[in-house]
Design an enzyme around this catalytic site. Sequence first.
Site, PDB file in Angstrom:
ATOM      1  CG  ASN A 161      -2.112   0.964   7.151  1.00 14.89           C
ATOM      2  OD1 ASN A 161      -1.010   0.607   7.573  1.00 14.89           O
ATOM      3  ND2 ASN A 161      -3.253   0.474   7.618  1.00 14.89           N
ATOM      4  CD  GLU A 162      -2.089   9.149   6.549  1.00 18.55           C
ATOM      5  OE1 GLU A 162      -2.614   9.061   5.417  1.00 18.55           O
ATOM      6  OE2 GLU A 162      -2.530   9.902   7.430  1.00 18.55           O
ATOM      7  N   PRO A 163      -0.174   7.017   2.639  1.00 20.41           N
ATOM      8  CG  PRO A 163      -0.754   8.624   1.047  1.00 20.41           C
ATOM      9  CD  PRO A 163      -0.960   8.251   2.489  1.00 20.41           C
ATOM     10  CB  SER A 165       1.149   1.933   4.339  1.00 17.78           C
ATOM     11  OG  SER A 165       1.039   3.042   5.200  1.00 17.78           O
ATOM     12  CB  THR A 180      -4.534  12.351   7.794  1.00 21.13           C
ATOM     13  OG1 THR A 180      -4.412  11.597   6.589  1.00 21.13           O
ATOM     14  CG2 THR A 180      -5.273  11.542   8.832  1.00 21.13           C
TER      15      THR A 180
END
Length: 640
Positions: A161-163, A165, A180
């Site tokens: 869940n990347e920024p 999300s 990432t």
Amino acid sequence: MIPHFTEARQRERVPTEISASAEGACVRLADEIATLIRANDAAGRPTVFGLATGSTPVPLYRQLIRLHRDQGLSFRHVITFNLDEYHGLPRTHPESYWCFMHEQLFNHVDVPPAHINIPDGMVPRDQVYEWCRTYEEKIKAAGGLDLQILGIGRTGHIGFNEPGSGSDSRTRLVTLDALTRRDAARDFLGEANVPRHAITMGVGTILEARRIVLLAWGEAKAGALAGAVENPPTEALPASFLQTHPDTVFYVDAAAAGELTRLRHPWLVGPVAWSRPMTRLAVVWLSQQARKPILKLLDEDYSEHSLADLLTEQGPAYGLNIRIFNELQHTITGWPGGKPNADDTNRPERATPESKRIVVFSPEPSNDVLGMGGTLRRLVSQGHQVTVAYMTSGNLGVPDEEAAMAAELVLEFDLSAGGAGSPGAVFAREVRQQLQGKTAYAADSTEVRKLKAIIRRNEARASLQACGVDTARVRFLELSFYEKGRYRRFKPTPDDVSRIVTLLEEIQPHQIFGTGQIAEPSSVPALCFSLLRQALDACQTSPWRKDCHVWLYREPDRMWEPAEIAMAVPLSPRELTQKIQAIYQHKSQRSQSPMLAQGLHELWQQAEHHNQAIAKLYDALGLAEYEAIEAFQPMVSIQG
Ligand code: GLP
């Protein structure tokens, strides 16, 4: 050392337990897990875990395997759901999370295969939505997650869940962040091979677990961790949403906790014992807050910035300022190996012997110049005998294209020299064939690794030459944990330690430079540091040991606190350029993409910014204004 009183946690929005080591924290967590499993077994209920991948949970899995083996802890009634999987990777891929989980845990415990759930990386795109819905239903049908284990990415992600999300996001297909992908590049033997998408449980899915434990080790996580613990929940840092969960705890080591207020500015959250380092930390911080050089700080500045008790104990400001200013001033030296014939009472390094035997340990080729390229040059030009010891070959970091090019060079040279088919050409042809026949992401053969090691060795020599180091003194230790292993799967052996001991006993150094003390425990620098420490312990009774100073340099990715710096070696603009030229020789380590993703920099840029930032810091404190500074701390002071 680490304040645990309640006030210290005022700013912390989620319970955070700081442990001395990852190992210690994982022993405790594994016991908690065992208790949970046994209680559920006794009640005839299954135990449902949400599991994570990455280096972080590996020490936990090691402990669980130990409990299974030594204490008969059974996983027969355990059901597992993994957080995520790269999209586009089959299970058989060595970097698939399926493979990872089996290697690191499932193959070593008695969890029934039918109880293992891992997102399927090969679901066709048009079926992903449905597949994810089913995954969520399966979790519900199992009774929901009793315990979710999490790591944290440097972007602040949990799962993938990347920024961006949301807190209500569910299991879905996501696009991976540039940072990432860069962090995963080593595992995939090159950034280009890292998948762009993944399937991940959503933040909302994770928050439904009854209990959540987030783990974080090493300084690289410190920034993301502090944000997740102390800032209000935000989509910009998805781990911060864990604050909204009623039963979440973070288990972290001191390096990952390094940016929490209770460690970095403890006087803001409670009473502190004003030791010398703490006083220095506070005065430097005050100078930054008040935007004044240290010698201009007033009594009022101290009292207005929560430092009234420091003033009472050690004030007035005038004398205190001078004392801290002098302490910092004394860290600056252009003589990192000691200044001959000078009074060394207040210098970081002793004056005698004038010419020292020095060993610089570099975990992989390039750590040395990145961390201390300017200092290396000074040590050599000031007449010391400098040996640079590369602990590993670094061959895992060389892209195939570089190896292919090197093989072609040999073959073409052989042809132009008559084409007799020299042994070198036979080797190069073999490498060419292996590279051409290499299936996507397959591990390198011994020959390919050998050629890649040669590439890095030559880059290292070129780089040292640019620093003026005599390359005849260079040692390539090729520690076997690395040469026989792959990222995240390294297993150091006693042979690794004895190779370092042999070198130390041969050289009997007066000064050693090393790195990796606060790196993530399974990283190459951290493993190398631990081996170096074991080797030093093994040499404890050798006569040279008590007269040997051990200095630490660091990766340029995290800023030093001036209070941590015991030796600051200034670099002139020319010396900085020379250092960059030295880093530049590590050609195989440059980004493979001509367009660097936004915010990501080449290694030489990182080092340049870092060294300039330390110089700016010193300047702002009212010390001399230099172009750049390389910083060091002694190993003993951190341990003790
Ligand atoms: C990956 C995983 C995360 C993990 C993160 C950190 O992105 N999907 O679940 O927490 O990496 O990895 P590491 O533990 O190797 O630092």
